[in-house]
Design a protein around this motif. Sequence first.
Motif, PDB file in Angstrom:
ATOM      1  N   VAL A  45       1.005  -1.147   0.232  1.00  0.00           N
ATOM      2  CA  VAL A  45       0.042   0.026  -0.241  1.00  0.00           C
ATOM      3  C   VAL A  45       0.989   1.233  -0.104  1.00  0.00           C
ATOM      4  CG1 VAL A  45      -1.994  -1.416   1.295  1.00  0.00           C
ATOM      5  CG2 VAL A  45      -0.146  -0.079   2.580  1.00  0.00           C
ATOM      6  N   GLY A  46       0.427   2.114  -0.533  1.00  0.00           N
ATOM      7  CA  GLY A  46       1.058   3.473  -0.518  1.00  0.00           C
ATOM      8  C   GLY A  46       2.132   3.736  -1.802  1.00  0.00           C
ATOM      9  N   LEU A  47       2.724   4.810  -1.865  1.00  0.00           N
ATOM     10  CA  LEU A  47       3.476   5.089  -3.035  1.00  0.00           C
ATOM     11  C   LEU A  47       4.769   4.582  -2.658  1.00  0.00           C
ATOM     12  CD1 LEU A  47       2.058   8.719  -4.097  1.00  0.00           C
ATOM     13  CD2 LEU A  47       1.414   6.351  -4.811  1.00  0.00           C
ATOM     14  N   ILE A  48       5.657   4.920  -3.438  1.00  0.00           N
ATOM     15  CA  ILE A  48       7.179   4.083  -3.454  1.00  0.00           C
ATOM     16  C   ILE A  48       7.965   5.039  -2.473  1.00  0.00           C
ATOM     17  CG2 ILE A  48       9.258   4.144  -4.701  1.00  0.00           C
ATOM     18  CD1 ILE A  48       7.777   3.555  -7.236  1.00  0.00           C
ATOM     19  N   GLY A  49       7.789   6.423  -2.343  1.00  0.00           N
ATOM     20  CA  GLY A  49       8.326   7.061  -1.373  1.00  0.00           C
ATOM     21  C   GLY A  49       8.148   6.703   0.019  1.00  0.00           C
ATOM     22  N   HIS A  50       6.714   6.139   0.070  1.00  0.00           N
ATOM     23  CA  HIS A  50       6.247   5.764   1.599  1.00  0.00           C
ATOM     24  C   HIS A  50       7.237   4.837   2.308  1.00  0.00           C
ATOM     25  CE1 HIS A  50       1.839   7.390   0.372  1.00  0.00           C
ATOM     26  NE2 HIS A  50       3.016   8.186   0.627  1.00  0.00           N
ATOM     27  N   THR A  51       8.103   4.000   1.438  1.00  0.00           N
ATOM     28  CA  THR A  51       8.968   2.852   2.355  1.00  0.00           C
ATOM     29  C   THR A  51      10.115   3.600   2.877  1.00  0.00           C
ATOM     30  OG1 THR A  51      10.200   2.983   0.184  1.00  0.00           O
ATOM     31  CG2 THR A  51       8.431   1.321   0.172  1.00  0.00           C
ATOM     32  N   LYS A  52      10.006   4.920   2.841  1.00  0.00           N
ATOM     33  CA  LYS A  52      11.534   5.628   3.531  1.00  0.00           C
ATOM     34  C   LYS A  52      10.957   5.538   4.896  1.00  0.00           C
ATOM     35  CE  LYS A  52      13.315   8.713   0.059  1.00  0.00           C
ATOM     36  NZ  LYS A  52      13.434  10.171  -0.399  1.00  0.00           N
ATOM     37  N   GLY A  53       9.738   5.740   5.325  1.00  0.00           N
ATOM     38  CA  GLY A  53       9.290   5.685   6.854  1.00  0.00           C
ATOM     39  C   GLY A  53       9.562   4.384   7.319  1.00  0.00           C
ATOM     40  N   ASP A  54       9.285   3.364   6.364  1.00  0.00           N
ATOM     41  CA  ASP A  54       9.562   1.794   6.954  1.00  0.00           C
ATOM     42  C   ASP A  54      11.068   1.525   7.159  1.00  0.00           C
ATOM     43  OD1 ASP A  54       6.791   0.936   6.705  1.00  0.00           O
ATOM     44  OD2 ASP A  54       7.309   0.581   4.733  1.00  0.00           O
ATOM     45  N   ALA A  55      11.928   2.077   6.449  1.00  0.00           N
ATOM     46  CA  ALA A  55      13.190   1.918   6.496  1.00  0.00           C
ATOM     47  C   ALA A  55      13.826   2.727   7.929  1.00  0.00           C
ATOM     48  CB  ALA A  55      14.051   2.309   5.205  1.00  0.00           C
ATOM     49  N   GLN A  56      13.094   3.793   7.926  1.00  0.00           N
ATOM     50  CA  GLN A  56      13.932   4.680   9.019  1.00  0.00           C
ATOM     51  C   GLN A  56      13.339   3.932  10.589  1.00  0.00           C
ATOM     52  OE1 GLN A  56      11.740   8.370   8.259  1.00  0.00           O
ATOM     53  NE2 GLN A  56      13.487   9.399   7.379  1.00  0.00           N
ATOM     54  N   GLU A  57      12.089   3.203  10.516  1.00  0.00           N
ATOM     55  CA  GLU A  57      11.742   2.705  11.653  1.00  0.00           C
ATOM     56  C   GLU A  57      12.676   1.441  11.989  1.00  0.00           C
ATOM     57  OE1 GLU A  57       7.660   1.276  13.701  1.00  0.00           O
ATOM     58  OE2 GLU A  57       8.134   0.181  11.821  1.00  0.00           O
ATOM     59  N   THR A  58      12.859   0.575  10.741  1.00  0.00           N
ATOM     60  CA  THR A  58      13.577  -0.620  10.835  1.00  0.00           C
ATOM     61  C   THR A  58      15.229  -0.369  11.262  1.00  0.00           C
ATOM     62  OG1 THR A  58      12.221  -1.614   9.342  1.00  0.00           O
ATOM     63  CG2 THR A  58      14.408  -2.634   9.564  1.00  0.00           C
ATOM     64  N   ILE A  59      15.736   0.693  10.593  1.00  0.00           N
ATOM     65  CA  ILE A  59      17.213   0.973  10.946  1.00  0.00           C
ATOM     66  C   ILE A  59      17.017   1.371  12.515  1.00  0.00           C
ATOM     67  CG2 ILE A  59      18.911   2.340  10.271  1.00  0.00           C
ATOM     68  CD1 ILE A  59      18.228  -0.002   8.456  1.00  0.00           C
ATOM     69  N   ARG A  60      16.182   2.178  12.863  1.00  0.00           N
ATOM     70  CA  ARG A  60      16.309   2.446  14.313  1.00  0.00           C
ATOM     71  C   ARG A  60      16.352   1.227  15.290  1.00  0.00           C
ATOM     72  NH1 ARG A  60      12.627   6.860  12.840  1.00  0.00           N
ATOM     73  NH2 ARG A  60      10.796   5.385  13.587  1.00  0.00           N
ATOM     74  N   SER A  61      15.569   0.291  14.855  1.00  0.00           N
ATOM     75  CA  SER A  61      15.438  -1.007  15.811  1.00  0.00           C
ATOM     76  C   SER A  61      16.809  -1.732  15.540  1.00  0.00           C
ATOM     77  CB  SER A  61      14.471  -1.813  15.222  1.00  0.00           C
ATOM     78  OG  SER A  61      13.212  -1.077  15.626  1.00  0.00           O
ATOM     79  N   LEU A  62      17.283  -1.678  14.312  1.00  0.00           N
ATOM     80  CA  LEU A  62      18.673  -2.418  14.124  1.00  0.00           C
ATOM     81  C   LEU A  62      19.855  -1.834  14.931  1.00  0.00           C
ATOM     82  CD1 LEU A  62      19.876  -3.924  10.777  1.00  0.00           C
ATOM     83  CD2 LEU A  62      21.451  -2.835  12.672  1.00  0.00           C
ATOM     84  N   LEU A  63      19.683  -0.531  14.888  1.00  0.00           N
ATOM     85  CA  LEU A  63      20.753   0.484  15.673  1.00  0.00           C
ATOM     86  C   LEU A  63      20.925   0.216  17.261  1.00  0.00           C
ATOM     87  CD1 LEU A  63      21.252   3.531  13.434  1.00  0.00           C
ATOM     88  CD2 LEU A  63      22.754   1.470  13.436  1.00  0.00           C
ATOM     89  N   ALA A  64      19.676   0.063  17.636  1.00  0.00           N
ATOM     90  CA  ALA A  64      19.418  -0.138  19.076  1.00  0.00           C
ATOM     91  C   ALA A  64      19.686  -1.425  19.632  1.00  0.00           C
ATOM     92  CB  ALA A  64      17.889   0.160  19.147  1.00  0.00           C
ATOM     93  N   ASP A  65      19.900  -2.509  18.551  1.00  0.00           N
ATOM     94  CA  ASP A  65      20.254  -3.742  19.148  1.00  0.00           C
ATOM     95  C   ASP A  65      21.434  -4.151  18.744  1.00  0.00           C
ATOM     96  OD1 ASP A  65      17.269  -4.053  19.233  1.00  0.00           O
ATOM     97  OD2 ASP A  65      17.238  -5.165  17.575  1.00  0.00           O
ATOM     98  N   ILE A  66      22.621  -3.166  18.342  1.00  0.00           N
ATOM     99  CA  ILE A  66      23.923  -3.634  18.078  1.00  0.00           C
ATOM    100  C   ILE A  66      24.224  -4.310  19.127  1.00  0.00           C
ATOM    101  CG2 ILE A  66      25.978  -2.303  17.848  1.00  0.00           C
ATOM    102  CD1 ILE A  66      24.853  -0.468  15.715  1.00  0.00           C
ATOM    103  N   ASP A  67      24.186  -3.854  20.495  1.00  0.00           N
ATOM    104  CA  ASP A  67      25.280  -4.486  21.588  1.00  0.00           C
ATOM    105  C   ASP A  67      24.800  -5.859  21.645  1.00  0.00           C
ATOM    106  OD1 ASP A  67      26.567  -2.342  21.835  1.00  0.00           O
ATOM    107  OD2 ASP A  67      25.248  -1.507  23.449  1.00  0.00           O
ATOM    108  N   SER A  68      23.484  -6.467  21.373  1.00  0.00           N
ATOM    109  CA  SER A  68      22.976  -7.814  21.440  1.00  0.00           C
ATOM    110  C   SER A  68      23.201  -8.543  20.316  1.00  0.00           C
ATOM    111  CB  SER A  68      21.500  -7.666  21.807  1.00  0.00           C
ATOM    112  OG  SER A  68      20.664  -7.178  20.908  1.00  0.00           O
TER     113      SER A  68
END
Length: 447
Positions: A362-385
Motif C-alpha cells: 500500500v502507498g506510493l514508492i516514497g512511503h517505504t522511507k518511513g518503513d526503513a527509518q523505523e527498521t534501521i532505528r531498531s537495528l541500531l538499538a540492537d547492536i550490542d545484542s
Amino acid sequence: MTRALRVAIVGAGPAGVYAADILDKSDTDVSIDLYERMPAPFGLIRYGVAPDHPRIKGIVTALHKVLDKPSIRLLGNVDFGTDLKLDDLREFYDAVIFSTGAAADRDLNIPGIEKDGSYGAADFVSWYDGHPDVPREWPLTARSVAVIGAGNVALDVARILAKTADELASTEIPDNVYAGLKASPVTDVHVFGRRGPAQAKFTPQELRELDHSPNVEVIVYPEDIEFDEGSIAEMRAHKQVDMVVKTLQEWAIRDEGDRPKRLHLHFFHSPVEVLGDGSVTGLRTERTELTGDGNVRGTGEHHDWDVQAVYRAVGYLSSPLPEVPFDHQTGTVPHEAGRVLDIDGDQVPGVYVTGWIKRGPVGLIGHTKGDAQETIRSLLADIDSLTPAVQPDEDAVLEFLEQRGVEYTTWDGWYQLDAHERSLGEAEGRERKKVVEREEMVRVSRA
C-alpha cells in the motif's frame, strides 16, 4: 564493535536501497551488501512501473546516488533460498534485513476466475516491463477487455492495453512487447471499481495521463458520479481525492470524441463471475450503491459485459521466504518495529524487515522511507545484542558465492548493462532498450 557493522539487505528495490542509505548515514561504521535476485537493481522501478512513466522512473537517479557509495555493495543475480540461505548470511553478517517487496497477484475469489483469458495484473506488468523470468509471448487476442480494480496498477494495465504500440515505441519496451502490442486487436478496455469515484485509489496525475493519448477516448458515465456523506467528507479531507473526483466529473459531462479506441471507467460495479465455457466470453458484475459512510452494498441488479479477457488488479501479494516467518493472511512478515518475530511472538535475533513485505503493498514508492527509518532505528538499538558474524571479511562471502558457482553481478556490472541498453536505444532514437534475457543481462554485466 571494533570493526564495521556488516549488514546484508535482501532486495535491491527502493525499500532496500532506502534502508541502506539511512543505515549508511547513521553514526555507525557500516559495510552493507545489497542482494538482488535479478541481475539488475531497482526492483519495482525496473519491473513494476509502466514504460511510459519516465517521471516515476526518475527515482532511479536518487537510488543511483546511494548505490554509488563505497560502503554499499550490490550483489545481483543471487537468489535467496537457492544460492544461499539464512544460516549462510548469518555466517558473514551481523544483521540481515529483508526487503523483497510484493510481486505476486492477490487472488480474486469469484467463479470462473481461473478460465483461459483471465490474468493477474502483476504477470502482465512483468511481461510488458521485460522481466527475465516470464514468457516472451502474451496472448493479446481480445477485442474487448475488462480490468478489475480502481488503483494505479489498474490504470497502468488499461492504458498499456488501450494505447497503440507505436505510442510506446519511444520508451524502453523490448521488441517482443512492441510486437505483441502491435498485433493486439483491442478496441475497448473497461475498468471496474466496486465503489464510487471518491473511493478510487488513483492518484490525480495517473488518472489525467489516461486522456493524453491521441488514440484513446476515456469515457466516464454520468450515472456513476454519486456521493454520500462519507464520500463528501473524504473529498474535503484529502485534496488528491477531490482532484480525482473533479477530473471524473468533467469527463462524465463532456461529449464523446472519435478516437479509435475507448477506455471506459465504470464505478459501482462489483465483479461476481467470469463467464465462458473454458475461455472468457464475458464478465458479470453486480451494481452497488453507497451506504452513507463511503461503503457500498449490492443492489441485486446484474450486468453482463461482452469481454474476451479479464485482468484482475486487486492488489499485490508478497511471497514467503525460506526460513523466515510469514503471515499468509496478511502476506507480510510478522514484526515489531521492523524486528522479525517468530511463531511465538519472540524476536528472531539479528533479522529485520522493511518495505511492502513488512507493511503490505500500500502507498506510493516514497512511503517505504518511513518503513526503513523505523527498521534501521531498531537495528541500531540492537547492536550490542547482535551475534557477531563468524566471517565478517568482505571477501569471504564472494569466495562463498564463487565456490557455489553463482554468477553474481555487481554495481560496476550495472554500469556496463546500463551503457549497453542505452546504446541499443540510441540506435533506434530512444533513451534505452531493455535487455530481457537473464543470460544476456549476466553476460553483459560480467564482461
